[in-house]
Design a protein around this motif. Structure first.
Motif, PDB file in Angstrom:
ATOM      1  N   MET A   1       6.470  24.206  -0.324  1.00  0.00           N
ATOM      2  CA  MET A   1       5.463  22.556  -1.268  1.00  0.00           C
ATOM      3  C   MET A   1       6.079  21.278  -0.716  1.00  0.00           C
ATOM      4  SD  MET A   1       3.351  21.795  -4.741  1.00  0.00           S
ATOM      5  CE  MET A   1       4.648  23.320  -4.728  1.00  0.00           C
ATOM      6  N   ILE A   2       5.191  20.522  -0.124  1.00  0.00           N
ATOM      7  CA  ILE A   2       6.135  18.697   0.369  1.00  0.00           C
ATOM      8  C   ILE A   2       4.968  18.423  -1.415  1.00  0.00           C
ATOM      9  CG2 ILE A   2       5.227  17.054   1.210  1.00  0.00           C
ATOM     10  CD1 ILE A   2       4.888  19.273   3.358  1.00  0.00           C
ATOM     11  N   ILE A   3       6.118  17.662  -1.683  1.00  0.00           N
ATOM     12  CA  ILE A   3       5.312  16.478  -3.020  1.00  0.00           C
ATOM     13  C   ILE A   3       6.331  15.257  -2.676  1.00  0.00           C
ATOM     14  CG2 ILE A   3       5.634  16.416  -5.146  1.00  0.00           C
ATOM     15  CD1 ILE A   3       6.246  18.719  -5.946  1.00  0.00           C
ATOM     16  N   LYS A   4       4.469  14.261  -2.765  1.00  0.00           N
ATOM     17  CA  LYS A   4       4.979  12.616  -1.859  1.00  0.00           C
ATOM     18  C   LYS A   4       4.186  11.917  -3.762  1.00  0.00           C
ATOM     19  CE  LYS A   4       5.398  13.068   2.395  1.00  0.00           C
ATOM     20  NZ  LYS A   4       6.638  11.378   3.644  1.00  0.00           N
ATOM     21  N   GLU A   5       5.106  10.882  -3.156  1.00  0.00           N
ATOM     22  CA  GLU A   5       4.402  10.031  -4.759  1.00  0.00           C
ATOM     23  C   GLU A   5       4.690   8.999  -4.307  1.00  0.00           C
ATOM     24  OE1 GLU A   5       6.094   7.882  -8.830  1.00  0.00           O
ATOM     25  OE2 GLU A   5       6.410  10.004  -9.046  1.00  0.00           O
ATOM     26  N   TYR A   6       3.309   8.223  -3.891  1.00  0.00           N
ATOM     27  CA  TYR A   6       3.076   6.967  -3.437  1.00  0.00           C
ATOM     28  C   TYR A   6       2.815   6.267  -4.592  1.00  0.00           C
ATOM     29  CZ  TYR A   6       2.078   8.907   0.575  1.00  0.00           C
ATOM     30  OH  TYR A   6       2.624  10.224   2.550  1.00  0.00           O
ATOM     31  N   ARG A   7       2.988   4.982  -5.063  1.00  0.00           N
ATOM     32  CA  ARG A   7       3.477   4.014  -5.277  1.00  0.00           C
ATOM     33  C   ARG A   7       2.999   2.601  -4.721  1.00  0.00           C
ATOM     34  NH1 ARG A   7       8.758   4.278  -8.443  1.00  0.00           N
ATOM     35  NH2 ARG A   7       8.870   6.104  -9.097  1.00  0.00           N
ATOM     36  N   VAL A   8       1.623   2.269  -4.672  1.00  0.00           N
ATOM     37  CA  VAL A   8       0.859   1.233  -4.051  1.00  0.00           C
ATOM     38  C   VAL A   8       0.458   0.005  -5.600  1.00  0.00           C
ATOM     39  CG1 VAL A   8      -1.474   0.876  -2.857  1.00  0.00           C
ATOM     40  CG2 VAL A   8      -0.675   2.943  -3.098  1.00  0.00           C
ATOM     41  N   LEU A   9       1.656  -1.168  -4.700  1.00  0.00           N
ATOM     42  CA  LEU A   9       1.860  -2.301  -5.344  1.00  0.00           C
ATOM     43  C   LEU A   9       0.582  -2.813  -4.651  1.00  0.00           C
ATOM     44  CD1 LEU A   9       5.435  -3.069  -5.369  1.00  0.00           C
ATOM     45  CD2 LEU A   9       4.144  -1.248  -6.550  1.00  0.00           C
ATOM     46  N   LEU A  10      -0.223  -3.373  -6.073  1.00  0.00           N
ATOM     47  CA  LEU A  10      -1.624  -3.968  -6.218  1.00  0.00           C
ATOM     48  C   LEU A  10      -2.017  -5.661  -6.828  1.00  0.00           C
ATOM     49  CD1 LEU A  10      -4.062  -1.274  -6.408  1.00  0.00           C
ATOM     50  CD2 LEU A  10      -3.301  -2.382  -4.440  1.00  0.00           C
ATOM     51  N   PRO A  11      -2.114  -6.413  -5.768  1.00  0.00           N
ATOM     52  CA  PRO A  11      -2.091  -7.619  -6.452  1.00  0.00           C
ATOM     53  C   PRO A  11      -3.065  -8.027  -7.628  1.00  0.00           C
ATOM     54  CG  PRO A  11      -3.733  -8.273  -4.779  1.00  0.00           C
ATOM     55  CD  PRO A  11      -2.800  -6.385  -4.677  1.00  0.00           C
ATOM     56  N   LEU A  12      -3.457  -6.882  -8.288  1.00  0.00           N
ATOM     57  CA  LEU A  12      -4.752  -7.305  -9.513  1.00  0.00           C
ATOM     58  C   LEU A  12      -5.035  -6.635 -10.694  1.00  0.00           C
ATOM     59  CD1 LEU A  12      -6.970  -4.783  -8.414  1.00  0.00           C
ATOM     60  CD2 LEU A  12      -6.833  -6.295  -6.204  1.00  0.00           C
ATOM     61  N   GLU A  13      -5.635  -6.897 -11.283  1.00  0.00           N
ATOM     62  CA  GLU A  13      -5.120  -5.908 -12.675  1.00  0.00           C
ATOM     63  C   GLU A  13      -5.884  -4.810 -12.268  1.00  0.00           C
ATOM     64  OE1 GLU A  13      -3.870  -7.338 -15.457  1.00  0.00           O
ATOM     65  OE2 GLU A  13      -3.312  -8.968 -14.742  1.00  0.00           O
ATOM     66  N   VAL A  14      -5.511  -3.781 -13.075  1.00  0.00           N
ATOM     67  CA  VAL A  14      -6.163  -2.532 -12.863  1.00  0.00           C
ATOM     68  C   VAL A  14      -7.354  -2.058 -13.043  1.00  0.00           C
ATOM     69  CG1 VAL A  14      -5.802  -0.319 -13.996  1.00  0.00           C
ATOM     70  CG2 VAL A  14      -3.498  -1.807 -13.985  1.00  0.00           C
ATOM     71  N   SER A  15      -7.818  -3.093 -14.126  1.00  0.00           N
ATOM     72  CA  SER A  15      -9.658  -3.115 -14.754  1.00  0.00           C
ATOM     73  C   SER A  15      -9.874  -3.502 -13.294  1.00  0.00           C
ATOM     74  CB  SER A  15      -9.902  -4.447 -15.885  1.00  0.00           C
ATOM     75  OG  SER A  15      -9.655  -5.330 -15.571  1.00  0.00           O
ATOM     76  N   GLU A  16      -9.775  -4.354 -12.240  1.00  0.00           N
ATOM     77  CA  GLU A  16     -10.050  -5.337 -11.246  1.00  0.00           C
ATOM     78  C   GLU A  16     -10.374  -4.283 -10.212  1.00  0.00           C
ATOM     79  OE1 GLU A  16      -9.338  -9.917 -11.228  1.00  0.00           O
ATOM     80  OE2 GLU A  16      -6.977  -8.478 -11.209  1.00  0.00           O
ATOM     81  N   TYR A  17      -9.073  -3.139  -9.588  1.00  0.00           N
ATOM     82  CA  TYR A  17      -8.955  -2.390  -9.153  1.00  0.00           C
ATOM     83  C   TYR A  17     -10.467  -1.716  -9.548  1.00  0.00           C
ATOM     84  CZ  TYR A  17      -7.332   1.369  -6.483  1.00  0.00           C
ATOM     85  OH  TYR A  17      -7.647   2.703  -5.514  1.00  0.00           O
ATOM     86  N   GLN A  18     -10.520  -0.569 -10.795  1.00  0.00           N
ATOM     87  CA  GLN A  18     -11.387   0.083 -11.137  1.00  0.00           C
ATOM     88  C   GLN A  18     -12.696  -0.018 -10.709  1.00  0.00           C
ATOM     89  OE1 GLN A  18     -11.935   0.328 -14.772  1.00  0.00           O
ATOM     90  NE2 GLN A  18     -13.187   2.929 -14.734  1.00  0.00           N
ATOM     91  N   ARG A 142       9.851  15.618  -4.925  1.00  0.00           N
ATOM     92  CA  ARG A 142       9.164  14.552  -4.507  1.00  0.00           C
ATOM     93  C   ARG A 142      10.367  13.821  -4.735  1.00  0.00           C
ATOM     94  NH1 ARG A 142       8.681  10.602  -9.820  1.00  0.00           N
ATOM     95  NH2 ARG A 142      10.813   9.814 -10.284  1.00  0.00           N
ATOM     96  N   GLU A 143       8.937  12.849  -3.359  1.00  0.00           N
ATOM     97  CA  GLU A 143      10.187  11.933  -2.850  1.00  0.00           C
ATOM     98  C   GLU A 143       8.698  10.654  -2.756  1.00  0.00           C
ATOM     99  OE1 GLU A 143       9.092   9.741   1.920  1.00  0.00           O
ATOM    100  OE2 GLU A 143       9.108  12.077   2.093  1.00  0.00           O
ATOM    101  N   VAL A 144       9.341   9.693  -2.704  1.00  0.00           N
ATOM    102  CA  VAL A 144       9.241   8.430  -3.265  1.00  0.00           C
ATOM    103  C   VAL A 144       8.212   7.553  -2.330  1.00  0.00           C
ATOM    104  CG1 VAL A 144       8.645   6.468  -4.904  1.00  0.00           C
ATOM    105  CG2 VAL A 144       9.710   8.530  -5.692  1.00  0.00           C
ATOM    106  N   VAL A 145       7.574   6.922  -1.577  1.00  0.00           N
ATOM    107  CA  VAL A 145       7.220   6.078  -1.309  1.00  0.00           C
ATOM    108  C   VAL A 145       6.187   4.898  -1.777  1.00  0.00           C
ATOM    109  CG1 VAL A 145       5.969   5.758   0.847  1.00  0.00           C
ATOM    110  CG2 VAL A 145       6.369   8.132   0.626  1.00  0.00           C
ATOM    111  N   VAL A 146       7.512   3.936  -1.981  1.00  0.00           N
ATOM    112  CA  VAL A 146       6.218   2.737  -1.944  1.00  0.00           C
ATOM    113  C   VAL A 146       5.218   1.583  -0.917  1.00  0.00           C
ATOM    114  CG1 VAL A 146       7.082   0.242  -2.960  1.00  0.00           C
ATOM    115  CG2 VAL A 146       8.183   1.953  -3.917  1.00  0.00           C
ATOM    116  N   LEU A 147       4.055   1.288  -1.167  1.00  0.00           N
ATOM    117  CA  LEU A 147       3.641   0.796  -0.877  1.00  0.00           C
ATOM    118  C   LEU A 147       3.197  -0.514  -1.562  1.00  0.00           C
ATOM    119  CD1 LEU A 147       0.928   4.091   0.576  1.00  0.00           C
ATOM    120  CD2 LEU A 147       2.840   2.468   1.569  1.00  0.00           C
TER     121      LEU A 147
END
Length: 162
Positions: A1-18, A142-147
């Motif tokens: 099984m492959i487990i990847k965790e992507y952490r996507v950093l965004l320049p906005l608030e969580v509510s704006e992203y939603q 898991r492998e952590v990938v930061v985007l």
């Protein structure tokens, strides 16, 4: 099984992203659907469940969709595989900020293929070590990938149009 965790950093608030995410998903579905291809929504309804994320009772929107992908496949793939291989089944439990999506191909690959996507939207800088509260065994695999799409240095200047 492959487990990847992507952490996507965004320049906005969580509510704006939603708001942007809901609009983008609706637009993409609309633009990619027609003539028997694209997204077919089988069910969309409210849900409350303690089984989606053990230890928590979640409420949100459940959707069940089929993705008809035949026209998106290369010619050779369309000739080699049956049409059932080009239909993906998606079940999604969206209890924002948490969402669980399960993608399968029951018509062709039966129980041999599945993708589980768990998403949590957290207002931080990508440093939460276990935002989904995964068990220790999963954390070891898991492998952590930061985007970091926030920083201009990560953009290809040849394709950016202002």
């Amino acid at each position: 099984m492959i487990i990847k965790e992507y952490r996507v950093l965004l320049p906005l608030e969580v509510s704006e992203y939603q708001r942007g995410q809901l609009f983008s998903v609706a637009e993409a579905s609309k633009n990619e659907t027609g003539g028997g291809e694209g997204v077919e929504i089988l069910k969309q309804e409210a849900f409350t469940s303690a089984e989606i994320r053990p230890g928590q009772t979640l409420s949100g929107v459940y959707t069940h969709k089929l993705y008809h992908l035949k026209s998106k496949m290369p010619w050779i793939v369309r000739k080699l595989f049956p049409e059932s291989a080009m239909v993906l089944d998606e079940e999604c439990w969206n209890a924002y900020p948490y969402c669980k999506t399960v993608i399968t191909n029951p018509g062709y690959m039966k129980k041999d293929f599945y993708i589980i996507i768990e998403t949590i939207h957290v207002q931080d800088d990508g440093t939460s070590e276990n935002a989904l509260n995964a068990p220790k065994e999963v954390l070891k695999q898991r492998e952590v990938v930061v985007l970091d799409i926030y920083q201009d240095v990560h953009l290809n200047k040849k394709t950016v149009r202002y």
